[in-house]
Structures are given as structure tokens and as C-alpha cells.
Design a protein around this motif. Structure first.
Motif, PDB file in Angstrom:
ATOM      1  N   LEU A  74       5.023  59.881  -8.330  1.00  0.00           N
ATOM      2  CA  LEU A  74       6.349  60.144  -8.877  1.00  0.00           C
ATOM      3  C   LEU A  74       4.591  61.008 -10.548  1.00  0.00           C
ATOM      4  O   LEU A  74       3.741  60.511 -10.386  1.00  0.00           O
ATOM      5  CB  LEU A  74       6.940  59.490 -10.595  1.00  0.00           C
ATOM      6  CG  LEU A  74       8.327  58.653  -9.561  1.00  0.00           C
ATOM      7  CD1 LEU A  74       8.290  57.624  -9.664  1.00  0.00           C
ATOM      8  CD2 LEU A  74       8.897  59.747  -8.817  1.00  0.00           C
ATOM      9  N   THR A 118      17.412  53.027   3.849  1.00  0.00           N
ATOM     10  CA  THR A 118      17.230  53.834   2.691  1.00  0.00           C
ATOM     11  C   THR A 118      16.665  54.853   2.839  1.00  0.00           C
ATOM     12  O   THR A 118      16.093  54.912   3.814  1.00  0.00           O
ATOM     13  CB  THR A 118      16.182  53.146   1.532  1.00  0.00           C
ATOM     14  OG1 THR A 118      16.419  51.751   0.851  1.00  0.00           O
ATOM     15  CG2 THR A 118      15.904  54.172   0.023  1.00  0.00           C
TER      16      THR A 118
ATOM     17  N   MET B   1      14.869  70.116  -2.370  1.00  0.00           N
ATOM     18  CA  MET B   1      15.436  68.567  -1.057  1.00  0.00           C
ATOM     19  C   MET B   1      16.393  69.130  -0.608  1.00  0.00           C
ATOM     20  O   MET B   1      17.514  69.365  -1.363  1.00  0.00           O
ATOM     21  CB  MET B   1      14.575  68.055  -2.534  1.00  0.00           C
ATOM     22  CG  MET B   1      13.376  67.529  -3.682  1.00  0.00           C
ATOM     23  SD  MET B   1      12.555  67.747  -2.371  1.00  0.00           S
ATOM     24  CE  MET B   1      12.313  65.882  -1.733  1.00  0.00           C
ATOM     25  N   SER B   2      16.612  67.648  -0.365  1.00  0.00           N
ATOM     26  CA  SER B   2      17.731  67.665   0.321  1.00  0.00           C
ATOM     27  C   SER B   2      19.040  66.660  -0.960  1.00  0.00           C
ATOM     28  O   SER B   2      19.122  66.003  -0.182  1.00  0.00           O
ATOM     29  CB  SER B   2      17.670  67.413   2.152  1.00  0.00           C
ATOM     30  OG  SER B   2      17.911  65.643   1.891  1.00  0.00           O
ATOM     31  N   ARG B   4      19.727  64.505  -1.479  1.00  0.00           N
ATOM     32  CA  ARG B   4      20.589  63.137  -1.617  1.00  0.00           C
ATOM     33  C   ARG B   4      18.716  62.737  -2.853  1.00  0.00           C
ATOM     34  O   ARG B   4      17.831  63.306  -2.397  1.00  0.00           O
ATOM     35  CB  ARG B   4      19.949  62.196  -0.835  1.00  0.00           C
ATOM     36  CG  ARG B   4      21.167  62.548   0.161  1.00  0.00           C
ATOM     37  CD  ARG B   4      21.559  61.770   1.521  1.00  0.00           C
ATOM     38  NE  ARG B   4      21.767  60.500   1.364  1.00  0.00           N
ATOM     39  CZ  ARG B   4      21.331  59.598   3.076  1.00  0.00           C
ATOM     40  NH1 ARG B   4      21.112  60.592   4.162  1.00  0.00           N
ATOM     41  NH2 ARG B   4      21.856  58.409   2.622  1.00  0.00           N
ATOM     42  N   ASN B   6      15.425  61.132  -4.678  1.00  0.00           N
ATOM     43  CA  ASN B   6      14.369  60.270  -4.132  1.00  0.00           C
ATOM     44  C   ASN B   6      14.643  58.955  -4.956  1.00  0.00           C
ATOM     45  O   ASN B   6      14.874  58.712  -5.961  1.00  0.00           O
ATOM     46  CB  ASN B   6      12.800  61.095  -5.155  1.00  0.00           C
ATOM     47  CG  ASN B   6      11.930  59.838  -4.536  1.00  0.00           C
ATOM     48  OD1 ASN B   6      12.495  58.710  -4.530  1.00  0.00           O
ATOM     49  ND2 ASN B   6      10.822  60.257  -4.021  1.00  0.00           N
ATOM     50  N   PRO B   7      15.261  58.177  -4.420  1.00  0.00           N
ATOM     51  CA  PRO B   7      15.605  56.708  -5.008  1.00  0.00           C
ATOM     52  C   PRO B   7      14.550  55.946  -5.910  1.00  0.00           C
ATOM     53  O   PRO B   7      14.960  54.842  -6.752  1.00  0.00           O
ATOM     54  CB  PRO B   7      15.852  55.531  -3.896  1.00  0.00           C
ATOM     55  CG  PRO B   7      14.816  56.221  -2.787  1.00  0.00           C
ATOM     56  CD  PRO B   7      14.819  57.976  -3.381  1.00  0.00           C
ATOM     57  N   LEU B   8      13.522  56.743  -6.009  1.00  0.00           N
ATOM     58  CA  LEU B   8      12.190  55.932  -7.186  1.00  0.00           C
ATOM     59  C   LEU B   8      12.402  56.347  -8.751  1.00  0.00           C
ATOM     60  O   LEU B   8      11.100  56.477  -8.765  1.00  0.00           O
ATOM     61  CB  LEU B   8      10.913  55.729  -6.318  1.00  0.00           C
ATOM     62  CG  LEU B   8      10.633  55.582  -4.558  1.00  0.00           C
ATOM     63  CD1 LEU B   8       9.835  55.198  -3.861  1.00  0.00           C
ATOM     64  CD2 LEU B   8      10.637  53.429  -5.096  1.00  0.00           C
ATOM     65  N   VAL B   9      12.999  57.846  -8.422  1.00  0.00           N
ATOM     66  CA  VAL B   9      12.761  58.362  -9.768  1.00  0.00           C
ATOM     67  C   VAL B   9      13.508  57.476 -10.522  1.00  0.00           C
ATOM     68  O   VAL B   9      14.909  56.731 -11.094  1.00  0.00           O
ATOM     69  CB  VAL B   9      13.222  59.625 -10.305  1.00  0.00           C
ATOM     70  CG1 VAL B   9      13.021  60.359 -11.504  1.00  0.00           C
ATOM     71  CG2 VAL B   9      12.723  60.898  -8.860  1.00  0.00           C
ATOM     72  N   PRO B  10      12.747  57.088 -11.571  1.00  0.00           N
ATOM     73  CA  PRO B  10      13.748  56.117 -12.754  1.00  0.00           C
ATOM     74  C   PRO B  10      14.296  57.267 -13.471  1.00  0.00           C
ATOM     75  O   PRO B  10      14.117  58.030 -13.920  1.00  0.00           O
ATOM     76  CB  PRO B  10      12.606  55.455 -13.351  1.00  0.00           C
ATOM     77  CG  PRO B  10      11.104  56.150 -13.333  1.00  0.00           C
ATOM     78  CD  PRO B  10      11.423  57.229 -12.053  1.00  0.00           C
ATOM     79  N   ARG B  96      16.108  51.549 -13.084  1.00  0.00           N
ATOM     80  CA  ARG B  96      16.625  52.289 -11.607  1.00  0.00           C
ATOM     81  C   ARG B  96      17.714  50.635 -10.750  1.00  0.00           C
ATOM     82  O   ARG B  96      16.433  49.390 -11.120  1.00  0.00           O
ATOM     83  CB  ARG B  96      15.597  51.706 -10.788  1.00  0.00           C
ATOM     84  CG  ARG B  96      13.975  53.442 -10.788  1.00  0.00           C
ATOM     85  CD  ARG B  96      13.808  53.387  -9.451  1.00  0.00           C
ATOM     86  NE  ARG B  96      12.547  52.234  -9.682  1.00  0.00           N
ATOM     87  CZ  ARG B  96      12.784  51.615  -8.141  1.00  0.00           C
ATOM     88  NH1 ARG B  96      13.544  51.513  -6.906  1.00  0.00           N
ATOM     89  NH2 ARG B  96      11.612  51.396  -7.937  1.00  0.00           N
ATOM     90  N   VAL B 246      13.879  49.003  -2.846  1.00  0.00           N
ATOM     91  CA  VAL B 246      15.444  50.153  -1.663  1.00  0.00           C
ATOM     92  C   VAL B 246      14.694  49.251  -0.243  1.00  0.00           C
ATOM     93  O   VAL B 246      14.954  50.375   0.436  1.00  0.00           O
ATOM     94  CB  VAL B 246      15.502  50.981  -2.668  1.00  0.00           C
ATOM     95  CG1 VAL B 246      15.647  51.489  -3.680  1.00  0.00           C
ATOM     96  CG2 VAL B 246      13.629  51.762  -2.396  1.00  0.00           C
ATOM     97  N   ALA B 247      14.356  48.410   0.022  1.00  0.00           N
ATOM     98  CA  ALA B 247      13.718  48.062   1.163  1.00  0.00           C
ATOM     99  C   ALA B 247      12.086  48.849   1.770  1.00  0.00           C
ATOM    100  O   ALA B 247      13.016  49.527   3.042  1.00  0.00           O
ATOM    101  CB  ALA B 247      15.460  47.813   1.855  1.00  0.00           C
ATOM    102  N   GLN B 248      12.343  49.762   1.259  1.00  0.00           N
ATOM    103  CA  GLN B 248      10.901  50.164   1.972  1.00  0.00           C
ATOM    104  C   GLN B 248       9.398  49.420   1.727  1.00  0.00           C
ATOM    105  O   GLN B 248       8.828  49.449   3.079  1.00  0.00           O
ATOM    106  CB  GLN B 248      10.859  51.514   1.071  1.00  0.00           C
ATOM    107  CG  GLN B 248      11.788  52.508   0.741  1.00  0.00           C
ATOM    108  CD  GLN B 248      11.610  53.470   0.428  1.00  0.00           C
ATOM    109  OE1 GLN B 248      11.031  53.475  -0.283  1.00  0.00           O
ATOM    110  NE2 GLN B 248      12.989  54.838   1.014  1.00  0.00           N
TER     111      GLN B 248
END
Lengths: 355, 279
Positions: A74, A118, B1-2, B4, B6-10, B96, B246-248
Motif C-alpha cells: 500500500l 484468501t 486488477m481482477s 476482487r 486487495n484484502p489489505l486495503v483499509p 479492516r 486474512v490467513a496469509q
């Protein structure tokens, strides 16, 4: 697969160089480069003559081009609170070339962390864009036990790669798996359709390669055995005697995906880059929380590494976290060998000294 | 981007209210910016953070209906929690979530429920307690035990004292402190496990929700198992280091479980077989 279903292209020795030259010219070719300081490493190849197709192993696996060790995630503005995704670079020209089967398997293992539980769009984009060309191994490498882990020495995957190569006596057998694999093969000239004799030679070479392994690990029942014996003395004894918690094993492991998040701020304090970089379960901070640490003891951290690779990974992702590439034991300064640790638990079980 | 995200964007939220609970703990009510919704369940958590400082997980201590607001009770501890703790009304935070699996209230329906909380560990239990009391008829007998080091360290003190003074029918509330500093009152001196001996309903078939220091949860579990509660019906909320939620990132793993994804609430029987678990 029998011959009837198999299709491949054979490039005679003289045609291989022309293909490699074309790949260097037309694409961004990333492959094993001839050693400059004693090490073969994967990097961008500028001259096909610099490719080392006889390499055994590399310190860092080719997965670092799919899952870079450090990645900006980010770009944030600490004043306004804005946060924007750092778009991954365009990798559509990149060909990851001469990837050994264990390392190709490792990439599909890392896939599960970012395309499974995820979905990570930037990983997915890079993974989808990079063309992967596998080179089967003609013989066991020093520390490899991919034969036991069922990841090599010839490709065991049926998908997740674009092209498979096998070196025959005086020619190269190329089997494409995807349209993108076919596109890069189309850069070659002078090839002919592979025949039964070519596939027979491939099978013979695979059998010979499989028979060349001295290092072995019996994986039947191993995940359950290690789970039952999580308190086996092999962990504290090995950790106390030899483990330095240097994290080398996790740095070179091609399936290690754990990352640390950190924010880098510029001097003007106007921009923050939040990046993720590969972390290691051997680090003291890894399981630390405020007021405590769930793996403060070195043995617990070594056990986390070994049991994750050979036991709990299976329950999480349906595959082993170890592909048998042998890097962790090769680059451990004190020679800790996770396969030997597993064997000790197996031997104790056979003697009735483990559960 | 496809397609979906990015899960990390707050996303962003603003502090609407700040209520001091103890000397080091506050309850913050946030309003999500930009029409975002936080559709949380009791026991789940958010990642809260700041550019330049990073992020940390925080459980919901209350879940107002509608999803446009969320509440966290925060004890100042590390860099991130200190900065969240210090937020005044009007200040903003990155968020998030919600993430994880919370308290299995469905499983508790029609059964006796034991709830045990220690210190800041009472916060993740609070939305579940609210549900148990709001839908009182759906559950069997309730037994609540909450503990802290001293009276001054007990979060939600007035609320819990009021509940202890006038509990709904079939509900018992016990408050304990390790060391009493005020004479009299409804709070007893002793371990939070001590009142569990008073539970008058059969523990076979009952359900427990427990959250606090892991060693406390271990003794709570042993006390209830001794009296017949099944480990599969004993739920604990675990704290582990989390950097992604998120399990990463891998930090929160316990054996084959991701605390952020498979937890933070687990049946004791699902995690007892793994190493590095105290419960």
C-alpha cells in the motif's frame, strides 16, 4: 498418460540454442544463470550462453519471482489517511525457465496461501502472467528427496505450469500444457513432433533419475505420527545442541510464505509505504504478543518449522509444505536436517518409544 | 486488477465517543466513513491501524445494529493499541474487517451457558452476553463469572455491578478480583474459577464461553470439565500475533489452525492436540 494421448515437440540439439536466443530476444527470460561467484542463481538472462541448464539447485528458488521476498502493498498518506494499492508490475513477458519439478511444485504450494483461503489479487496477477517452463531432473541432487515427497525428479503436477522439458540424449523434449506454453515454444525453429521412441526415452530417464536417490523419507503416516508426538525430545535436543535460530532454512525454503508487515515513512512524513517481507517462524518475535510469547523457547520454534512442513500443512492445504528440495539442510550452518528429525521419530515409533 | 479487492486495503472510521473504563482501558465507538458497513458477529475482530504505525487486531466489545457503527474496548499495550487508546472523538483510524469466527450462540440455544471473562478478556464476550440477555428465553440457565486484578481494573464495572445486583431470572453473576482494594460491595476476593463451584445447573450438555489470559482459561476449562462439561462445548477466544487478519502472514497459526480465520473462538477440543497452546 500413454503415447496415444501424449504430444510433444522434439528440438534437436542445434535448435535448442536458437530457441533460447529467441526467448532472450522476445521475452524477459528468467532462468538459472551460470555461477559468477560459485552459485547458480535465478535471474534475468541477457545472453542464452549464460544459462546453466545443468544446475543442481539454487540457494533461492525461482518462486521469488512469483512471490518476491519484499513487496510494497500500500501507498498511504499519513495526513489524509488515503491508502492506495501498489499495483504489481507487468510480468506478461516474463518466462520463468528451467524450473525444477520440486520448485514448480513449491510455487503451487505457495498458490494455496494466496489463491485459496484468501484471494490476493496482486499475487494472482503476477502468477497468472509469468509463464513457467519446467526442466525435469536427470538425477538426484546432493540433499534432494523430492522422489520421497512425490514432487520430482520428473514433474508430478498435471496443471499449474505452462510447459515441461526433458533432456534426452541429443535433443530436448518439450511438452506444452497451456496455450501460453505453446506460444513460447512457437518461438523455436527446426522442431519435429515427438514420437514413441522419444517418450520411451523420457520414461527410461525418469526411472533412472528416480533410482538415483540415496536420501529418502517415508511419508506414509508421517503427518499423524508427528502430530501425536509433538512433545518428542528430538525438538529440544536438536534445538539446544545445534539450532542458532538464524532463519536460513525459512529464507531458502521455496514454500515459506509467512510475511511481516512494516510501514516505511519518508523523511518528510508525507508518504508511507506498507510492505510485506518474508518472515520466519524461527524469529523470537514471530509468536510474541504483548506480555508474552507462545514460542519463546527455541525448541518450540524449530518444532513449528518442522511440524508445519511435514504435518499440519497437510491438514491446512491438503499437501505437504515440504517439496524435498533439500535447501533448508544445505544452508543450515549446523546441518540440521528435518528429514533426519522425522526419521528419528519414526525409528522411536518402530521401537515402541513413541506414540 | 481482477475484480476482487486487495484484502489489505483499509477503510476509514471516525471516533464518535470515548468512554474510560479503567486507567489503561477505553471503550471507543467508531462510525464507518463513506457508507461502509461492518456487519460483525459477537467474538469477531477488526484490524485497526495507522499509516506509519501498522495494524493490530481488536475484538468487538459491542455491535450496534445497522453495521454503520462498531465498538472496541482497547487496553493500551503495544504501539498500535496505545495509539488507538489515545484517539479522541473526531479522530480517524484505518479499519479492516470483520474477521474470524465468533461465539457459536446457535450451539448454546436451549442449553445452560457459562461465561467466564478475565480483565480485558471480558470485552470480546460482551456482545455475546448482550445476545444471551436480549434473547433470554432462547437459552437455559446462565452463569457469568468476571474477574480482574483489582476493582479499578474491571472493565464495564458499573454495567457488570448492575447486572450482578439485579440479574434476570435463571441468571447468576459473580464478580471477583485477585486483590480487594475497596471494602464491601458485590465484588469478592479470589480467583475467577472459585465461583464456578457454585454453578447449580448440570454442566453435562452445557456450553461455556471463556476469554482471558490463556492460563486462566486453562483452569476454567479444567474446572468445568471436572464437572462434566464436554471439551467440544467449551469455547475459548485466543490471542495470537496477527499482522494480516486474512490467513496469509502466518503468525497466528496454532498447529493447523489460523486463529484469524478458523478462530479466534475455538472449541477447546479443536486445539488441545496442538503444541504451543496452553488452554
Amino acid at each position: 498418460m500413454r503415447d496415444g494421448e501424449r504430444r510433444g515437440t522434439v528440438l534437436p540439439g542445434g535448435a535448442v540454442r536458437g530457441w533460447l536466443d529467441a526467448l532472450v530476444r522476445e521475452r524477459r527470460l528468467v532462468g538459472p544463470a551460470l555461477p559468477r561467484r560459485g552459485q547458480t542463481i535465478f535471474r534475468v538472462i541477457e545472453d542464452a550462453a549464460g544459462l546453466d541448464l545443468d544446475y543442481c539447485s539454487t540457494m533461492m528458488g525461482p518462486q521469488i519471482f512469483v512471490y518476491p521476498t519484499i513487496q510494497p502493498v500500500l501507498r498511504m498518506d499519513p495526513r489524509t489517511g488515503g491508502a492506495a494499492e501498489v499495483a504489481p508490475g507487468d510480468e506478461r513477458r516474463t518466462v520463468l525457465f528451467a524450473v525444477h519439478p520440486c520448485d514448480m511444485q513449491a510455487i503451487t504450494v505457495v498458490d494455496q496461501s494466496f489463491l485459496g483461503k484468501t484471494f490476493d489479487a496482486s499475487y494472482a496477477k503476477r502468477r497468472a502472467e509469468i509463464v513457467t517452463a519446467v526442466l525435469n531432473c536427470g538425477a538426484a541432487c546432493d540433499q534432494g528427496f523430492c522422489e520421497s515427497m512425490e514432487t520430482g525428479p520428473f514433474l508430478r503436477l498435471t496443471e499449474g505450469f505452462d510447459l515441461e522439458m526433458t533432456r534426452l540424449a541429443d535433443r530436448l523434449l518439450v511438452e506444452t500444457r497451456t496455450g501460453r506454453g505453446a506460444e513460447i515454444l512457437a518461438l523455436s525453429e527446426g522442431g519435429r513432433e515427438a514420437g514413441a521412441a522419444d517418450f520411451e526415452e523420457k520414461e527410461a530417464r525418469e526411472a533412472a533419475a528416480r533410482a538415483s536417490f540415496k536420501k529418502k523419507l517415508d511419508i506414509s503416516g508421517l503427518p499423524e505420527l508427528l502430530m501425536r508426538n509433538w512433545d518428542h525430545p528430538v525438538y529440544p535436543e536438536t534445538a539446544d545442541a545445534r539450532c542458532l535460530s538464524c532463519t536460513n532454512c525459512t529464507k531458502v525454503c521455496p514454500t515459506c510464505y509467512c510475511y511481516d508487515m512494516a510501514d516505511d515513512m519518508d523523511f518528510a512524513m508525507t508518504e508511507v509505504v506498507r510492505r510485506r517481507s518474508k518472515d520466519s517462524c524461527h524469529e523470537l518475535h514471530f509468536a510474541a504478543v504483548h506480555g508474552g510469547n507462545f514460542r519463546e523457547v527455541r525448541a518450540a520454534r524449530l518444532r513449528q518449522f518442522v511440524t508445519h512442513k511435514l504435518s499440519t500443512w497437510l491438514e491446512q492445504y491438503g499437501c505437504f509444505g515440504c517439496v524435498g528440495c533439500g535447501r533448508c539442510m544445505t544452508w543450515c550452518p549446523t546441518g540440521i536436517d528435518l528429514s533426519e528429525m522425522a526419521k528419528r521419530v519414526q525409528e522411536d515409533f518402530a521401537r515402541g518409544r513413541a506414540r | 486488477m481482477s475484480g476482487r479487492a486487495n484484502p489489505l486495503v483499509p477503510r476509514r472510521a471516525v471516533v464518535e465517543e470515548r468512554v474510560a473504563e479503567t486507567a489503561d482501558t477505553v471503550t471507543l465507538t467508531f462510525a464507518a466513513r463513506g457508507g461502509d458497513l461492518c456487519d460483525a458477529q459477537p467474538g469477531q475482530f477488526n484490524m485497526l491501524g495507522f499509516a506509519g504505525l501498522g495494524e493490530a487486531p481488536f475484538s468487538f466489545s459491542s455491535i450496534p445494529p445497522g453495521g454503520s457503527r462498531f465498538v472496541h474496548t482497547v487496553r493500551t499495550a503495544g504501539n498500535v493499541s496505545r495509539a488507538v487508546w489515545a484517539l479522541e472523538p473526531g479522530r480517524e483510524v484505518d479499519w479492516r474487517g470483520p474477521y474470524g469466527r465468533g461465539w457459536p450462540l446457535d450451539r448454546a440455544r436451549g442449553r445452560g451457558v457459562v461465561v467466564v471473562g478475565g480483565g480485558i478478556g471480558i470485552a470480546p464476550l460482551r456482545p455475546a452476553i448482550r445476545r444471551l440477555l436480549d434473547d433470554r428465553g432462547e437459552y437455559g440457565n446462565l452463569f457469568f463469572a468476571f474477574g480482574a486484578r483489582t476493582e479499578a481494573d474491571l472493565p464495564f464495572r458499573r454495567e457488570l455491578e448492575a447486572l450482578a445486583a439485579a440479574p434476570p431470572e435463571g441468571t447468576t453473576v459473580r464478580l471477583t478480583v485477585d486483590r480487594k482494594t475497596e471494602p464491601g460491595g458485590p465484588i469478592a476476593e479470589g480467583l475467577v474459577t472459585a465461583p464456578l463451584e457454585e454453578i447449580a445447573f448440570p454442566l453435562e450438555g452445557s456450553v461455556a464461553f471463556s476469554c482471558g489470559p490463556e492460563l486462566m482459561m486453562r483452569f476454567v476449562a479444567r474446572a468445568l470439565f471436572r464437572r462434566g462439561q464436554r471439551p467440544a462445548d467449551h469455547f475459548v477466544s485466543l490471542e495470537r500475533r496477527m499482522e494480516c487478519g486474512v490467513a496469509q502472514c502466518g503468525h497466528c497459526q496454532i498447529g493447523a489452525k489460523y486463529v484469524c480465520l478458523d478462530g479466534p473462538v475455538f472449541a477447546q477440543s479443536d486445539i488441545a492436540r496442538f503444541a504451543d497452546v496452553i488452554v
